[in-house]
Design a protein around this motif. Sequence first.
Motif, short mmCIF file in Angstrom:
data_model
loop_
_atom_site.label_atom_id
_atom_site.label_comp_id
_atom_site.label_asym_id
_atom_site.label_seq_id
_atom_site.Cartn_x
_atom_site.Cartn_y
_atom_site.Cartn_z
N THR A 177 -6.78 -5.46 2.69
CA THR A 177 -6.57 -4.61 2.80
C THR A 177 -8.04 -4.08 2.67
OG1 THR A 177 -4.79 -2.82 2.15
CG2 THR A 177 -6.98 -1.53 2.22
N VAL A 222 -13.06 4.69 -3.31
CA VAL A 222 -11.60 3.49 -3.02
C VAL A 222 -10.46 3.85 -3.63
CG1 VAL A 222 -11.04 0.66 -2.80
CG2 VAL A 222 -13.87 1.98 -1.56
N MET A 279 -9.38 -1.55 -6.69
CA MET A 279 -7.99 -1.42 -5.61
C MET A 279 -7.24 -2.77 -5.75
SD MET A 279 -7.57 -0.97 -1.22
CE MET A 279 -8.83 -2.65 -1.01
N ARG A 316 0.20 4.53 -2.80
CA ARG A 316 0.86 5.90 -1.82
C ARG A 316 1.68 6.76 -2.55
NH1 ARG A 316 -3.50 6.11 1.09
NH2 ARG A 316 -4.16 4.46 2.35
N PHE A 356 -3.26 -1.82 -6.67
CA PHE A 356 -2.53 -2.61 -6.10
C PHE A 356 -1.18 -3.44 -7.11
CE2 PHE A 356 -3.68 -1.34 -2.05
CZ PHE A 356 -3.50 -1.86 -0.81
N ILE A 392 0.42 -1.68 0.03
CA ILE A 392 0.00 -0.02 0.00
C ILE A 392 0.98 1.17 0.17
CG2 ILE A 392 -0.03 0.25 2.91
CD1 ILE A 392 -3.34 0.73 2.37
N CYS A 429 -7.38 4.73 -1.64
CA CYS A 429 -6.28 3.81 -1.55
C CYS A 429 -4.64 4.34 -2.04
CB CYS A 429 -5.98 2.17 -2.23
SG CYS A 429 -6.28 1.99 -3.68
N MET A 463 -5.34 4.30 5.83
CA MET A 463 -4.69 2.40 5.86
C MET A 463 -3.18 2.97 6.44
SD MET A 463 -5.38 -0.22 7.08
CE MET A 463 -7.14 -1.12 6.32
N ALA A 479 -4.25 -6.74 -1.41
CA ALA A 479 -5.24 -5.86 -1.45
C ALA A 479 -7.23 -6.39 -0.46
CB ALA A 479 -5.47 -6.02 -3.02
N ILE A 485 -10.34 2.60 4.69
CA ILE A 485 -8.91 2.35 3.44
C ILE A 485 -7.65 3.26 3.29
CG2 ILE A 485 -8.78 1.94 1.12
CD1 ILE A 485 -11.52 0.03 1.24
N TYR A 486 -8.79 4.59 3.02
CA TYR A 486 -7.93 6.03 3.34
C TYR A 486 -7.05 6.20 4.24
CZ TYR A 486 -7.59 10.65 2.72
OH TYR A 486 -6.82 12.44 2.40
#
Length: 273
Positions: free
Chosen positions: A227, A31, A205, A10, A209, A6, A35, A259, A224, A256-257
């Motif tokens: 998550t 979503v 998502m 990002r 990933f 993750i 992520c 995480m 994923a 998720i935001y």
Amino acid sequence: MLGKCITNVRNSVPLVHNITNYVTVNDVANVLLACGGSPIMSDEPEDVEDITSICGGLNINIGTLNKRTIEGMFVAGKKANEIGTVTLLDPVGAGASKLRTETAVKLMDELKFDVIRGNISEIKTLALGSGTTKGVDADVADAVTDDNLDAAVKFVKEFAKKSGSVVAITGAIDLVADGDRCFVIRNGRPEMGKITGTGCQLSGMMTAFVVANRDSVLEAAAAAVCTMGLAGEIAWSRMQDGDGNATYRNRIIDAIYNMDEETLDKGAKYELR
């Protein structure tokens, strides 16, 4: 181990082209943003080739089929294969109707997918070329349980090897496998089944990933799944009196935001078989 996936999403902000169903398209976009990815939606055949060309990933979801979008799926998929774009298939409801089953099987025959994600009934339909599903939910008789886990792991590994794709089967127990290894994942909450589109969200998502972790597709797909399941657990722990499934959906996206690598590594529940 999986948490790094993750972080890579990002850091790289992968752009994902989604040909997905109109029931859940907005949640898929949210979503992906949550992520760390970036969503774009297009299903017009004259448009999809150009859109796929600028994206790192293509997520094909057959949840609301029509002839125009089917054409768009093949045009986009062939372009993705041509230029090496990560491609994922979500065969929603395969086995429930002739059109869905034939479309899913034809997509498998004509395109190369890095990942295939569905419930056990949908995946069995692809493996056999036919089958039965109960709407878009897995047939109860096909549920992965501790009693049939060994057989399910064997099945998903064999299908992954045959298809040349990483295969993710999601349900009460999630399985993510290539031909040699299988992650058995136990994150999530049964209440997630009361929300429309958690599977569709996961497919979007998961595509991001994999784009961000091209050298470790199996681990990225498993990360994923963990998550999404962990977000379901965190979100449920924050529910208040009077909250319902709409609030739960929002809390999952918020989880998720928020995480991060540490939270995912600490909360992921899996074994490798």
